[in-house]
Design an enzyme around this catalytic site. Structure first.
Site, PDB file in Angstrom:
ATOM      1  N   ASP A  69      -7.559   8.833   2.529  1.00 40.11           N
ATOM      2  CA  ASP A  69      -7.719   7.377   2.504  1.00 40.11           C
ATOM      3  C   ASP A  69      -8.974   6.860   3.212  1.00 40.11           C
ATOM      4  O   ASP A  69      -9.268   7.283   4.334  1.00 40.11           O
ATOM      5  CB  ASP A  69      -6.532   6.707   3.189  1.00 40.11           C
ATOM      6  CG  ASP A  69      -5.191   7.117   2.619  1.00 40.11           C
ATOM      7  OD1 ASP A  69      -5.176   7.868   1.637  1.00 40.11           O
ATOM      8  OD2 ASP A  69      -4.172   6.678   3.165  1.00 40.11           O
ATOM      9  N   GLU A 251       2.064   1.603   0.807  1.00 39.50           N
ATOM     10  CA  GLU A 251       1.060   2.066   1.758  1.00 39.50           C
ATOM     11  C   GLU A 251      -0.206   1.210   1.667  1.00 39.50           C
ATOM     12  O   GLU A 251      -0.427   0.487   0.705  1.00 39.50           O
ATOM     13  CB  GLU A 251       0.684   3.537   1.479  1.00 39.50           C
ATOM     14  CG  GLU A 251       1.829   4.515   1.615  1.00 39.50           C
ATOM     15  CD  GLU A 251       1.398   5.952   1.392  1.00 39.50           C
ATOM     16  OE1 GLU A 251       1.695   6.794   2.249  1.00 39.50           O
ATOM     17  OE2 GLU A 251       0.769   6.231   0.347  1.00 39.50           O
TER      18      GLU A 251
END
Length: 708
Positions: A69, A251
């Site tokens: 990420d 998320e």
């Protein structure tokens, strides 16, 4: 900090700063919580590493090891900062650090030493960074405002014990443009109220509310928090129940304000990634359009209508087992099912929801560490469908349920990383009359390494879950966890997003060698009114266009049904092809990207079925995971007279932008050589105009080559 043995690689697009003779893991000072900025030991520079097969040429990737990420994306004093989830000791996911890179133009990146290391509170999961211009935190000064990073601490040891509060929020700050960092002395700044998933804080200053606002992923909803000083946080509200896709854990949220059609009317867009259940399988990113008043997020009424859900169906049938009367039909192995069946959840386990009765199968008997299996006695298949309830971890053929015939697995199912049961079912009509067994399995001891099963029913009708409409940022399989840069200059005003170019279905298995994963090209987000409603569009930033080295105009082409825009070549590098299509109503245009060795990807614009598709079944190496090959689909709505196509092709990726970013797909590919051939075809004649082939020089060149 003095640095010795420093080498700087000057590149066309990227500069890598390497530190020789440093051991990063020995540089933590846990007493002062000061992070020493030293890179993993790298004493020799090998240019061949940047020419390895599948190395992207116009996308950021780390020199070595694992990245996922994007984190802490912030602009400050002429630099774009990209932090990212990083494991400095392996090419698969592991203990998370924050890697760091900077750029002055979103194209040329300099990889810096690791910014944040794990400490006694845990590893460093995703988060964000802001410039505290007014020094509300007191960690800097008005003359030198601090760069403040807010991130999730993940205590893996506590997680193994079955604790629920193993994720908390921490803070670190920098007073030297992000080069060195100090952990806040009173970390963590936000404790966990008892939620298994409590992470990924994205913080921004809200001028309307005159306070800091944090959006935080909490299971399958988003928490909104406020603060006057970045240190003390107050819960404002939650959003998510009953809206959007809930197939996987939520998320990496982001909250941005965008003008509608470039006007003075603004809407607040909430971006949410989900770990599983994307439009083409696996992880993906959805978004919502509404208004945030500093306290509560309310969906736009029209957008609400688009997200209305339909009811689930679990048909009646012959109950094979509801687990209310023990395990007479089953043989257990291992520890995971030693206490099965269980009454709901275990102690120190999040409450389960969506099951029937009092008992169920739950493999969380000793936390995620426990493994084992439950094998049913043989039975003869006499109905067309086997339906069941399933929950827990998402690991196909490792966690979940399998149908066994002749000692082989013929059907599989797994959960969606959720404590919520969903309906699942198998079409077994081809096996009617055959003897079978059901195997409930848990062979995964990592995070979410457990399964839940209930209500196994043989039926004449297939179960279906609640249909949860979602609107997707990118319909392709390989753009995940994208967030935007904070603190963009007022005279710029863009919302620029970068995403992780992979998918949790196969991210740990892709066939790159010294590194794993790259980021998407940076994309400018806009909110546009379309015939389908308000839509978030995305296009490559203008800086990518400025980096194009050679631009060849081709065409126009008229009156035929086949055109070759570019011939394949082994010597070619990353490139961009753009063109406009017209006169193809009620047709399907196929765009084929191919190389000299026979690898190819077929992209289709289907005006009949209003769909965009990408077929990577023949794209090269697809053997590393069975979820990789296949055809992906996205909505496509023709503009009528002219439809624009913009495609960026790198050595291991394809990014497609249709009609100024209204339809977007990102997909990894692993061909033997880059897919530089471009051919268009259809069953009928069509026209092509405004066609260009823009080539990029390699970003990975030696310092000597750069000087030339």
């Amino acid at each position: 900090m003095s640095i010795s043995n420093k080498k700087v690689l000057s590149t066309g697009f990227l500069a890598i700063t390497l530190l020789a003779g440093c051991n990063s893991m020995n540089q933590m000072n846990l007493d002062t919580k000061t992070v020493k900025q030293n890179a993993v030991s790298q004493s020799l520079w090998d240019a061949n590493e940047y020419q390895e097969q599948y190395r992207p040429q116009i996308h950021f990737s780390p020199l070595k090891h694992w990245m996922n990420d994007p984190n802490g994306m912030v602009y400050y004093q002429g630099e774009y900062h990209l932090f990212y989830q990083y494991h400095p000791e392996s090419t698969v996911w592991g203990p998370m650090h924050w890697g760091h890179a900077v750029s002055t133009d979103l194209v040329k990146w300099e990889e810096l030493p690791i910014a944040l290391f794990p400490d006694e509170f845990g590893t460093i999961f995703s988060g964000s960074a802001v410039i505290d211009w007014k020094n509300t935190s007191g960690l800097g000064s008005l003359e030198n405002p601090p760069m403040v990073a807010i991130f999730t601490y993940h205590d893996a040891e506590a997680e193994k014990t079955g604790a629920m509060d193993f994720q908390t929020q921490g803070l670190a700050y920098s007073l030297d443009k992000g080069r060195t960092w100090k952990k806040y002395a009173n970390n963590p700044v936000m404790l966990n109220p008892g939620k298994r998933d409590f992470r990924d804080p994205k913080v921004s200053w809200n001028s309307k509310a005159n306070k800091w606002i944090m959006v935080l992923a909490e299971g399958q909803e988003i928490g909104f928090y406020s603060s006057d000083n970045l240190l003390n946080w107050t819960l404002e509200s939650h959003f998510g129940q009953g809206w959007g896709n809930h197939s996987g854990v939520w998320e990496c949220p982001d909250l941005i304000s965008l003008p509608v059609d470039g006007s003075g009317k603004y809407k607040d867009v909430l971006i949410v990634s989900i770990g599983a259940g994307g439009p083409n399988g696996g992880s993906a990113t959805q978004y919502f359009v509404g208004d945030f008043d500093g306290h509560e997020y309310l969906l736009d009424p029209t957008f609400q209508q688009e997200l209305k859900q339909t009811s689930p169906l679990f048909p009646e049938g012959d109950v094979y087992d509801d687990f209310e009367n023990g395990l007479e039909k089953w043989h257990a192995t291992g520890e995971a099912f030693a206490s099965a069946p269980t009454r709901g959840s275990y102690l120190n386990q999040a409450p389960l929801s969506g099951f029937i009765g009092q008992h169920l199968i739950n493999s969380f008997s000793n936390g995620d560490k426990a493994i084992g299996s439950l094998l049913s006695e043989p039975f003869v298949i006499n109905k067309k469908f086997i339906n069941f309830y399933i929950g827990g971890g998402h690991y196909l053929d490792k966690v979940g349920m399998q149908l066994i015939i002749n000692d082989g697995v013929v059907r599989s199912a797994t959960g969606q990383n959720s404590e919520q049961f969903i309906f699942a079912g198998w079409d077994v009509s081809e096996f009617i009359g055959q003897t079978a067994r059901i195997n409930i399995i848990d062979s995964e001891s990592g995070s979410w390494g457990h399964t839940y099963i209930d209500q196994i029913v043989f039926s004449d009708e297939l179960a279906s879950n609640r249909i949860e409409p979602a609107v997707w940022l990118d319909s392709g399989t390989d753009n995940y966890a994208g967030v935007t840069f904070s603190d963009m200059p007022d005279n710029d005003g863009r919302s620029i997003l970068m995403g992780w170019m992979s998918n949790w279905q196969y991210a740990n298995k892709v066939p790159s060698k010294s590194f794993r994963s790259a980021m998407t090209v940076p994309r400018t987000l806009s909110l546009k009114t379309t015939n389908e409603g308000l839509r978030l569009t995305s296009l490559p930033v203008k800086e990518v266009s400025a980096a194009e080295q050679v631009i060849n105009e081709v065409g126009p082409f008229t009156g035929q049904n086949k055109y070759l825009l570019n011939s394949p070549s082994l010597s070619e590098n990353a490139f961009r092809v753009s063109f406009a299509l017209s006169e193809f109503a009620q047709q399907k245009i196929e765009i084929e990207l191919f190389n000299v060795t026979g690898d190819k990807v077929k992209i289709a614009l289907d005006n009949i079925n209003s769909s965009l598709s990408l077929d990577r079944t023949q794209s090269g190496d697809v053997s590393f995971d069975k979820a990789f090959a296949g055809v992906q689909y996205a909505p496509f709505h023709s503009q009528g007279n002219k439809d624009t196509v913009d495609i960026i092709v790198d050595h291991s990726s394809i990014e497609i932008f249709i009609n100024e970013g209204e339809s977007v797909m990102t997909a990894l590919v692993f061909p033997q050589s880059i897919l530089t051939g471009v051919a268009l075809s259809s069953s009928e004649n069509f026209n092509v105009s405004d066609a260009t082939i823009a080539k990029f020089s390699s970003m990975w060149v030696s310092a000597k080559q750069a000087e030339k």
